[in-house]
Design a protein around this motif. Sequence first.
Motif, PDB file in Angstrom:
ATOM      1  N   ALA A   1       0.815  -1.208   0.000  1.00  0.00           N
ATOM      2  CA  ALA A   1       0.000   0.000   0.000  1.00  0.00           C
ATOM      3  C   ALA A   1       0.853   1.264   0.000  1.00  0.00           C
ATOM      4  CB  ALA A   1      -0.900   0.002   1.237  1.00  0.00           C
ATOM      5  N   CYS A   2       2.084   1.145   0.442  1.00  0.00           N
ATOM      6  CA  CYS A   2       2.921   2.325   0.660  1.00  0.00           C
ATOM      7  C   CYS A   2       3.220   3.060  -0.646  1.00  0.00           C
ATOM      8  CB  CYS A   2       4.234   1.906   1.315  1.00  0.00           C
ATOM      9  SG  CYS A   2       5.363   3.273   1.539  1.00  0.00           S
ATOM     10  N   PRO A   3       2.843   4.312  -0.764  1.00  0.00           N
ATOM     11  CA  PRO A   3       3.099   5.043  -2.014  1.00  0.00           C
ATOM     12  C   PRO A   3       4.559   5.437  -2.164  1.00  0.00           C
ATOM     13  CG  PRO A   3       2.057   6.486  -0.420  1.00  0.00           C
ATOM     14  CD  PRO A   3       2.100   5.133   0.207  1.00  0.00           C
ATOM     15  N   ALA A   4       5.318   5.383  -1.077  1.00  0.00           N
ATOM     16  CA  ALA A   4       6.722   5.796  -1.139  1.00  0.00           C
ATOM     17  C   ALA A   4       7.653   4.588  -1.246  1.00  0.00           C
ATOM     18  CB  ALA A   4       7.076   6.604   0.103  1.00  0.00           C
ATOM     19  N   TYR A   5       7.090   3.403  -1.310  1.00  0.00           N
ATOM     20  CA  TYR A   5       7.891   2.165  -1.357  1.00  0.00           C
ATOM     21  C   TYR A   5       8.952   2.135  -0.273  1.00  0.00           C
ATOM     22  CZ  TYR A   5       5.770   1.686  -5.933  1.00  0.00           C
ATOM     23  OH  TYR A   5       4.874   1.585  -6.944  1.00  0.00           O
ATOM     24  N   CYS A   6       8.601   2.475   0.947  1.00  0.00           N
ATOM     25  CA  CYS A   6       9.650   2.558   1.951  1.00  0.00           C
ATOM     26  C   CYS A   6       9.573   1.438   2.977  1.00  0.00           C
ATOM     27  CB  CYS A   6       9.658   3.920   2.614  1.00  0.00           C
ATOM     28  SG  CYS A   6       8.178   4.270   3.538  1.00  0.00           S
ATOM     29  N   ILE A   7       8.670   0.467   2.785  1.00  0.00           N
ATOM     30  CA  ILE A   7       8.599  -0.642   3.749  1.00  0.00           C
ATOM     31  C   ILE A   7       9.175  -1.900   3.112  1.00  0.00           C
ATOM     32  CG2 ILE A   7       7.096  -1.992   5.258  1.00  0.00           C
ATOM     33  CD1 ILE A   7       5.122   0.199   5.256  1.00  0.00           C
ATOM     34  N   TYR A   8       9.967  -2.631   3.860  1.00  0.00           N
ATOM     35  CA  TYR A   8      10.478  -3.911   3.391  1.00  0.00           C
ATOM     36  C   TYR A   8      10.157  -4.964   4.435  1.00  0.00           C
ATOM     37  CZ  TYR A   8      13.593  -7.602   1.889  1.00  0.00           C
ATOM     38  OH  TYR A   8      14.092  -8.810   1.484  1.00  0.00           O
ATOM     39  N   VAL A   9       9.465  -6.013   4.010  1.00  0.00           N
ATOM     40  CA  VAL A   9       9.096  -7.083   4.940  1.00  0.00           C
ATOM     41  C   VAL A   9       9.628  -8.395   4.413  1.00  0.00           C
ATOM     42  CG1 VAL A   9       7.203  -8.224   6.145  1.00  0.00           C
ATOM     43  CG2 VAL A   9       6.940  -5.863   5.415  1.00  0.00           C
ATOM     44  N   GLU A  10      10.237  -9.167   5.267  1.00  0.00           N
ATOM     45  CA  GLU A  10      10.605 -10.520   4.909  1.00  0.00           C
ATOM     46  C   GLU A  10       9.990 -11.422   5.960  1.00  0.00           C
ATOM     47  OE1 GLU A  10      14.720 -10.596   3.100  1.00  0.00           O
ATOM     48  OE2 GLU A  10      14.647 -12.526   4.117  1.00  0.00           O
TER      49      GLU A  10
ATOM     50  N   ARG B   1       2.818 -17.508  10.248  1.00  0.00           N
ATOM     51  CA  ARG B   1       3.784 -16.633   9.607  1.00  0.00           C
ATOM     52  C   ARG B   1       4.080 -15.409  10.473  1.00  0.00           C
ATOM     53  NH1 ARG B   1       3.383 -15.277   3.419  1.00  0.00           N
ATOM     54  NH2 ARG B   1       4.535 -13.345   3.320  1.00  0.00           N
ATOM     55  N   TYR B   2       5.312 -14.978  10.512  1.00  0.00           N
ATOM     56  CA  TYR B   2       5.645 -13.743  11.219  1.00  0.00           C
ATOM     57  C   TYR B   2       6.661 -12.954  10.390  1.00  0.00           C
ATOM     58  CZ  TYR B   2      10.265 -15.429  12.651  1.00  0.00           C
ATOM     59  OH  TYR B   2      11.561 -15.862  12.655  1.00  0.00           O
ATOM     60  N   ALA B   3       6.864 -11.707  10.761  1.00  0.00           N
ATOM     61  CA  ALA B   3       7.820 -10.882  10.028  1.00  0.00           C
ATOM     62  C   ALA B   3       9.202 -11.084  10.624  1.00  0.00           C
ATOM     63  CB  ALA B   3       7.426  -9.418  10.121  1.00  0.00           C
ATOM     64  N   LYS B   4      10.101 -11.629   9.794  1.00  0.00           N
ATOM     65  CA  LYS B   4      11.467 -11.825  10.264  1.00  0.00           C
ATOM     66  C   LYS B   4      12.198 -10.486  10.186  1.00  0.00           C
ATOM     67  CE  LYS B   4      14.376 -13.982   7.667  1.00  0.00           C
ATOM     68  NZ  LYS B   4      14.988 -15.009   6.812  1.00  0.00           N
ATOM     69  N   ILE B   5      11.977  -9.788   9.086  1.00  0.00           N
ATOM     70  CA  ILE B   5      12.549  -8.456   8.926  1.00  0.00           C
ATOM     71  C   ILE B   5      11.392  -7.509   8.664  1.00  0.00           C
ATOM     72  CG2 ILE B   5      14.032  -6.989   7.495  1.00  0.00           C
ATOM     73  CD1 ILE B   5      15.659  -9.429   6.809  1.00  0.00           C
ATOM     74  N   TYR B   6      11.361  -6.395   9.343  1.00  0.00           N
ATOM     75  CA  TYR B   6      10.364  -5.377   9.049  1.00  0.00           C
ATOM     76  C   TYR B   6      11.080  -4.054   9.114  1.00  0.00           C
ATOM     77  CZ  TYR B   6       5.952  -2.896   8.906  1.00  0.00           C
ATOM     78  OH  TYR B   6       4.918  -2.096   8.504  1.00  0.00           O
ATOM     79  N   GLU B   7      11.229  -3.407   7.988  1.00  0.00           N
ATOM     80  CA  GLU B   7      11.989  -2.163   7.978  1.00  0.00           C
ATOM     81  C   GLU B   7      11.194  -1.045   7.311  1.00  0.00           C
ATOM     82  OE1 GLU B   7      16.518  -3.956   7.651  1.00  0.00           O
ATOM     83  OE2 GLU B   7      15.543  -3.160   5.875  1.00  0.00           O
ATOM     84  N   ILE B   8      11.298   0.146   7.888  1.00  0.00           N
ATOM     85  CA  ILE B   8      10.716   1.318   7.245  1.00  0.00           C
ATOM     86  C   ILE B   8      11.809   2.366   7.109  1.00  0.00           C
ATOM     87  CG2 ILE B   8       8.990   3.159   7.397  1.00  0.00           C
ATOM     88  CD1 ILE B   8       7.190   1.346   8.903  1.00  0.00           C
ATOM     89  N   ASN B   9      11.938   2.893   5.925  1.00  0.00           N
ATOM     90  CA  ASN B   9      12.892   3.959   5.699  1.00  0.00           C
ATOM     91  C   ASN B   9      12.195   5.282   5.990  1.00  0.00           C
ATOM     92  OD1 ASN B   9      14.538   5.951   4.697  1.00  0.00           O
ATOM     93  ND2 ASN B   9      15.173   4.759   2.913  1.00  0.00           N
ATOM     94  N   MET B  10      12.516   5.868   7.154  1.00  0.00           N
ATOM     95  CA  MET B  10      11.803   7.049   7.621  1.00  0.00           C
ATOM     96  C   MET B  10      12.098   8.286   6.768  1.00  0.00           C
ATOM     97  SD  MET B  10       9.906   6.203  10.082  1.00  0.00           S
ATOM     98  CE  MET B  10       9.675   4.720  11.068  1.00  0.00           C
ATOM     99  N   LEU B  11      13.195   8.235   5.984  1.00  0.00           N
ATOM    100  CA  LEU B  11      13.490   9.376   5.120  1.00  0.00           C
ATOM    101  C   LEU B  11      12.520   9.437   3.964  1.00  0.00           C
ATOM    102  CD1 LEU B  11      17.313   9.761   4.548  1.00  0.00           C
ATOM    103  CD2 LEU B  11      15.732  11.380   5.551  1.00  0.00           C
ATOM    104  N   ARG B  12      12.108   8.250   3.503  1.00  0.00           N
ATOM    105  CA  ARG B  12      11.211   8.232   2.349  1.00  0.00           C
ATOM    106  C   ARG B  12       9.751   8.323   2.769  1.00  0.00           C
ATOM    107  NH1 ARG B  12      12.888   3.308  -1.407  1.00  0.00           N
ATOM    108  NH2 ARG B  12      12.217   4.476  -3.195  1.00  0.00           N
ATOM    109  N   CYS B  13       9.462   7.917   3.987  1.00  0.00           N
ATOM    110  CA  CYS B  13       8.076   7.883   4.450  1.00  0.00           C
ATOM    111  C   CYS B  13       7.462   9.274   4.401  1.00  0.00           C
ATOM    112  CB  CYS B  13       8.045   7.341   5.867  1.00  0.00           C
ATOM    113  SG  CYS B  13       6.400   7.348   6.569  1.00  0.00           S
ATOM    114  N   ILE B  14       6.234   9.338   3.920  1.00  0.00           N
ATOM    115  CA  ILE B  14       5.536  10.630   3.880  1.00  0.00           C
ATOM    116  C   ILE B  14       4.442  10.691   4.943  1.00  0.00           C
ATOM    117  CG2 ILE B  14       6.048  11.127   1.460  1.00  0.00           C
ATOM    118  CD1 ILE B  14       3.223  10.028   0.843  1.00  0.00           C
ATOM    119  N   PHE B  15       4.430   9.701   5.831  1.00  0.00           N
ATOM    120  CA  PHE B  15       3.483   9.670   6.961  1.00  0.00           C
ATOM    121  C   PHE B  15       2.026   9.823   6.510  1.00  0.00           C
ATOM    122  CE2 PHE B  15       7.652  10.744   8.441  1.00  0.00           C
ATOM    123  CZ  PHE B  15       7.831   9.790   9.416  1.00  0.00           C
TER     124      PHE B  15
END
Lengths: 174, 791
Positions: free
Chosen positions: A62-71, A86-100
């Motif tokens: 859903a992210c319009p800034a493509y700033c979330i990465y989930v593995e 299933r659970y998220a092994k990696i969950y990362e958000i790049n706060m620089l790209r996020c537009i909140f």
Amino acid sequence: MSVLDIAKGMGVTLSHLFKKPVTVSYPEQKVDIKARFRGRHHLLRHPNGLEKCIGCSLCAAACPAYCIYVEAAENDPANPTSPGERYAKIYEINMLRCIFCGFCEEACPTGAVVLGHEFELADFKYKDFTYGKDDMLVGTVGSKWQRREADRLEKPVELGFKAGQRVELEGVDY
Amino acid sequence: MKVKVNDVELDLEPGTSAIDAVFAAGYDVPYFCSQEYMSPIGACRMCLGKVGAPRKDRETNDWIRDAETGEPQIFYFPNLMATCTTAIMDGMVIDTLSKEVRQAQSGMMEFHLINHPLDCPVCDKGGACELQDRAYEYGAGTSRFEFDKRHQEKHHALSELITLDRERCIHCKRCVRYFEEVPGDEVLDFIERGGHTYIGTVDEGLPSYFTGNITDICPVGALLDATSRFRGRNWEYDHTRTVSLDDASGAAIMVDARTGRIERVKGARNTQVNLDWIDDSTRFGHEYVDAPDRLKTPLIRKGALLEPASWEEAAQFIASRLAVAGKRVGVAVRSDATLEEGVAAKALAEHLRGHAEHFPRPAASVIAENPATFTDVATSDAIFVVGDPTEEVPTLDLRIKDALRGVAPPELLAHGVPIADLRLKERMPRKRSILTVAAPYRTNLMRHAGQELIYPAGQEEDLFGGVGSGKAGASLAAEQLNQLKSALSDAKKPVIILGAFVLASAAATRAAEALAESVGAKVMKLGPMANSYGLEALEVTSDGGYADLLTQSDVLILSNLNPAQDVQIGERLRNLDLLIVHDSFETETTGLAHVVLPAKTGYEKEGTVVNLEGRFLNVYPAPVDSGTSEDFIGVVRTLGEALGVRLDGRSVRSARRSLAKTLNHDLAALPEEGLLAPVDAKEIGETVADTVAGNLLLTSSLLKVDRLRRNPKLRAAHGDVALRVNPADAEAQNLEAGANVTVNIGGVARSATIKITEDAPEGLMLLPATFDQALGLTSAEIVPAADLVSA
Ligand code: SF4
Ligand code: SF4
Ligand code: SF4
Ligand code: FES
């Protein structure tokens, strides 16, 4: 433009002269934040301690800034991280790209990612803007830099705002 | 036949199904159980339509007409029909848009969803799920079902490679039908009845080489690829449609990568080659690509050690040593190198005044005189196989089984392959009598053959001679061979398939071609690797062959080859002036090399290969993180730059320019089915004295021995490298099943696990060959592995 119009305009200006100023002398003084303000994300847990996030990646879709990465990965049935398989092994958000924008919160089927109120995210290096699970799971207070500073000064993190309570932020206490 | 779908009038062949008429007209109906290339059974009831046709008056033999309009009157079936099992009739009218139909479809959808879990967020099918899409398009949007759903097992491991979620199954029966209809291995079935029905097997795992295809055709997330479980969502993968370089068939595959890793491989459609199906090794055999010990940078020898370096340093190092004139140079690539890499190898060899070669290359040419295509095989009425196609070219195994069903591949319609081919039926009788399989041991395909001929290994020439002359040969009775000959001569479209053991001998191949000519049969030759055909056509060959190249060069440049696997050859390679090895992993040969260059795997290259039919197919690179790895084109480009020359084949484009001249085809952007353009057959090579004695047969194997070590999941499902021994021999030699042994073949020591089986004939052991071993008879010595450790 007539004289009358000018007088009207000046009237607005003058009337503000006698109102209480809205300026907050941040950071000495805390900012008053509305309950619906969208700041840094929190990853929430169920009351039983299991993570709400199931690693479905819908927030990333859903992210319009493509700033979330989930593995994702498979839960160990004896010692699960989240309910189900299933659970998220990696969950990362790049706060620089996020537009909140909050779309990730909207997309989440389990209410696991919720935008909180923290806004003091400034930092020095690009890589420090990538927030992982440890930086966002409930219980973590403050941005990466605030926590580093707090560690250095051996004081608790001090947030620069007063927040109204928001029901979606289950378990988050500012 | 004229039919009308909603407002579109069409003219279609009789026998077409109504669902195909709907799609051909550009309309859509939901469906779950029909599947291209499989029988329609009408299980899911989603494809409902209002179907009617005019009727003839028995007396006047004219249409019964509407009294008012004078038009033929349409008589509708009393109920809505499943369009997939309804054949079209002249004047048929199909309605898929009316409220009645839509309501029925959404009602059926509701039934399908009653017991379906709300798993989409954690379901690996999500985003590419037929049920999800159809529920969105045709469903009601909300559920009225307020009760507990059916609960069944959620992650049942059907095998090491496939998981089954029984709650998600909608009982479309695609998987069950697939196993019976396509590979003919009946390993799955429905168990229990009604709401309790579930998919299951009585076997241990799924004993078939073609199990992965059920994960492609399952319309829901019930059957899933266990190796890519939770690795990514369907929309997150980078999809690359390319060609499998694992065998000579040129099967189409879809490589799904994410963040620089190949997460899964799926079958793709090539209507002329593999239809939709691929074997398990092609599907699950990619794990080695991401192995942690993959070479990612060049290595240069500094004394006893190889040290990481940049490509520029490596190129400088090589250029400084290549400058010395008068050296004999050999360049050899593995036979799955692309045509473009072949051009590069030739150009490099030519510039250095050396020889280029590809390996493995059988003694006989792999280019047939009167070549058969896969479609020829699938429509043949007499097939004579000498070899083991299941292991050599698995796609061919399935296409032979197509022929046994006796139904020709379907004609394409406006929307492509028919969704419901009414000629196909469940559990069709198979015409086993058209298939004769001959091999030195019992092969998998023999279970489906009308006649099986097991002959002593190495006597292929006698076998063909016997069939041709009608005399007893290769220890087989004259009667059997005569019967075969008459079957072949009486057939309209006979095909003879020559496997590796035939091609290993020029004499046997000549005898086979003579037989083919006398009975008017087309010939299919099973080349050992993905581009054996192309590299031979391009003449990346030298007079003395690979063996001479290894012994008579001062400078050797090898791509993906490991001759030093044989310690005797390794000793010789030690004395080379310069040994450059281009490979993806460290091997015995890289251990001796002066320079090691990291190589791309078959999933990362761009180029063209020619499959065993003579079909040119484009290979496209998947986005895989392989460090600074390059294909052989990259090697030649870097060396060319260091040597200050512009060689042909320094890029894919330059190689294609040169290929356009030699082969007369423009190879950029070929169609998906490829370009079928067989080249003229060449004179079959000199007859070298064939080995006719030995106790071990090196066979080809669908599971690639060299890669199996780095494919733990595939190994767990199909077992480790096995040395197959006949029970009598095992007893005589005191070999125990499951024991680990070392097999010494000349200078090559191979480790294997003993498997005692009647498949191996008495006096002959079977071992799958590595890429660097020539197939065929040889002598071996078996040493218990434990001895080796203590020694
Ligand atoms: S708030 Fe918007 S931009 Fe930021 S992570 Fe969520 S969806 Fe992406
Ligand atoms: S099978 Fe399809 S509909 Fe069912 S849970 Fe998976 S994605 Fe959803
Ligand atoms: S497992 Fe999949 S393919 Fe098999 S019957 Fe169920 S839904 Fe159909
Ligand atoms: S009944 Fe399933 S497709 Fe027609």
